[in-house]
Motif scaffolding. Sequence first.
Motif, short mmCIF file in Angstrom:
data_model
loop_
_atom_site.label_atom_id
_atom_site.label_comp_id
_atom_site.label_asym_id
_atom_site.label_seq_id
_atom_site.Cartn_x
_atom_site.Cartn_y
_atom_site.Cartn_z
N SER A 123 3.85 -58.77 -3.84
CA SER A 123 4.18 -58.53 -2.43
C SER A 123 5.01 -57.26 -2.29
O SER A 123 5.65 -56.77 -3.23
CB SER A 123 4.96 -59.71 -1.86
N GLY A 124 5.02 -56.73 -1.07
CA GLY A 124 5.82 -55.55 -0.80
C GLY A 124 7.31 -55.83 -0.94
O GLY A 124 8.07 -54.94 -1.36
N HIS A 127 8.18 -55.52 -4.49
CA HIS A 127 8.21 -54.10 -4.86
C HIS A 127 9.50 -53.44 -4.37
O HIS A 127 10.08 -52.59 -5.06
CB HIS A 127 7.00 -53.37 -4.27
N ASP A 373 8.43 -44.50 -1.99
CA ASP A 373 9.26 -45.24 -2.95
C ASP A 373 10.51 -44.43 -3.31
O ASP A 373 11.63 -44.97 -3.35
CB ASP A 373 8.48 -45.54 -4.22
N GLY A 402 10.25 -52.64 1.73
CA GLY A 402 9.09 -52.73 0.85
C GLY A 402 7.93 -53.48 1.50
O GLY A 402 6.76 -53.06 1.40
N GLN A 406 4.27 -51.78 2.61
CA GLN A 406 2.98 -52.34 2.20
C GLN A 406 2.06 -52.55 3.38
O GLN A 406 0.84 -52.38 3.30
CB GLN A 406 3.20 -53.67 1.45
#
Length: 408
Positions: A123-124, A127, A373, A402, A406
Amino acid sequence: MPPAAATPLPKIVPVQGSPWQVLLTFLRLGLTSFGGPIAHLGYFRSEFVERRRWLDDARYSDLVALCQFLPGPASSQVGIAIGMLRAGWLGALAAWIGFTLPSAILLIAFGYGISHFAFVADSGAVHGLKVVAVAVVAQAVWGMARTLCPDPPRAALAILSALLALILPSTLGQLSALVVCAIVGLLAFKAPPTDGPHELPLTTVSRTAGAISLALFAALLIGLLLAAHTGSPLFTLLSGFFQTGALVFGGGHVVLPLLQAVAVPSGAIGNAEFLAGYGAAQAVPGPLFTFAAYLGTVMHTPLQGWIGGLVFLLAIFAPAFLLVVGALPFWDSLRRRTTVRAALMGVNAGVVGLLIAALYDPLWTSAIHSKADFGLALTAFGLLVLARVPPLAVVVLCAIAGAALQGF
C-alpha cells in the motif's frame, strides 16, 4: 589550620520500593515516552529525580554515563538500573517489562496486519513508512555525527566504516568495521580524564553477581554462535539478534543495519516488509529495540506470531540486561580506564559510518524511487530537524502522503 576533613562518599541507598510500584511507573512511561532515547532519558530524570526523588542527580548522571558506555539501548538500561536500585532484581525486571511492553504489543499487532493482509505491504501508506525511515535515519546520522565525529580523524573513521560496510554488506562486514574502529581509537585517540571515584549506590548487585551476569552473557553469546553453526535457520536468527543486542553502540537506530544483515539475506523476511516495520517502529513510544518484536512476528520461522515476537524480543534485549547488571559493580574502575574510553571513541565513530551505509542501502535504494519520494523524505527530514515536529506526527503525515501519492 588543620586540613579539612575529606567529604564522605554518599551512603548506599537501600532497596525501598516494590516491584509492583516500579512496574506501574514504567508502564506509564512506556505508554507516553515518544521521541527516542535522548527524550526517554529526559522523561526518566523528570520522573525519578525531580518528581519521585528515587535517586539524586549525581547518581542518575552516573547511571546514564554507564549506559551510554555500554552497548545496548541506553534508555532501557538506565530504566533497568533504576528498577534495580528501587526494588532489587524483580524491580529491574519490572522496569524493563513496563517500559517495553506497550511498544512491543503495538508492533506485534502491526506484524499481524502485514502477515494476514498481503495488500497492506504494497500500500501507499506502507511506502510512506519506508520513506519516513529514510528521514529518521538521516536525522540520526546528522545528530550523531555532530556529537560522535566532532573532528576530522573521527569523521574519517566514520567514512572508513561506511566503506567497509558497503564493501562487505553482512554482519561480518559490520563487525569488522567496528573492530577496526576500536583498534584505531585505541592506538590513535586520547580520551579526556574523568573525575574522581564514585560509590555506586546499589546494594543488590555484588561483584560476584555481576561476574556471574557477565559470564552468562558470554556463555549465551558463544552457545548461540555454536548452535548457529549446526545449520539451523532459527538458531542462526536467534544468534544474530543476540549479537545485535550486544553490538549496538551510539543509539537504537544502529539496529537497522545490523538486523537487516541478519534477517533479510537469510530469506526470513523481505526487504519491503522489513523497512515497513522499521518505519512503523518510529510511531510507537518506548525503545526502538522493540522492532525485534515485529520481526519475530512476521519472519518465516517455526516461531511466527506473538510467540516469535516475544522470543526475538528477549533475544535482542538479553545482552542489554546482562551487561548493565554485570557492569554496575565494576563501573567506577572501568570508567577511569583511558584505553577503554579511547577504543569506545573509535567505535562510536564507526557506528556513524554504519548508519551512513544503511542510509544508502537498504533505505534509499528501497524507498526513494521518484522525485516525489525524495521530496517527501526531504520534507520529513526538515520537519524532524528544523521544525522539531514529534516523530509520531511526521510518521502519520508520511503514511497519509504515501497513500495520496499512490492514488495519483
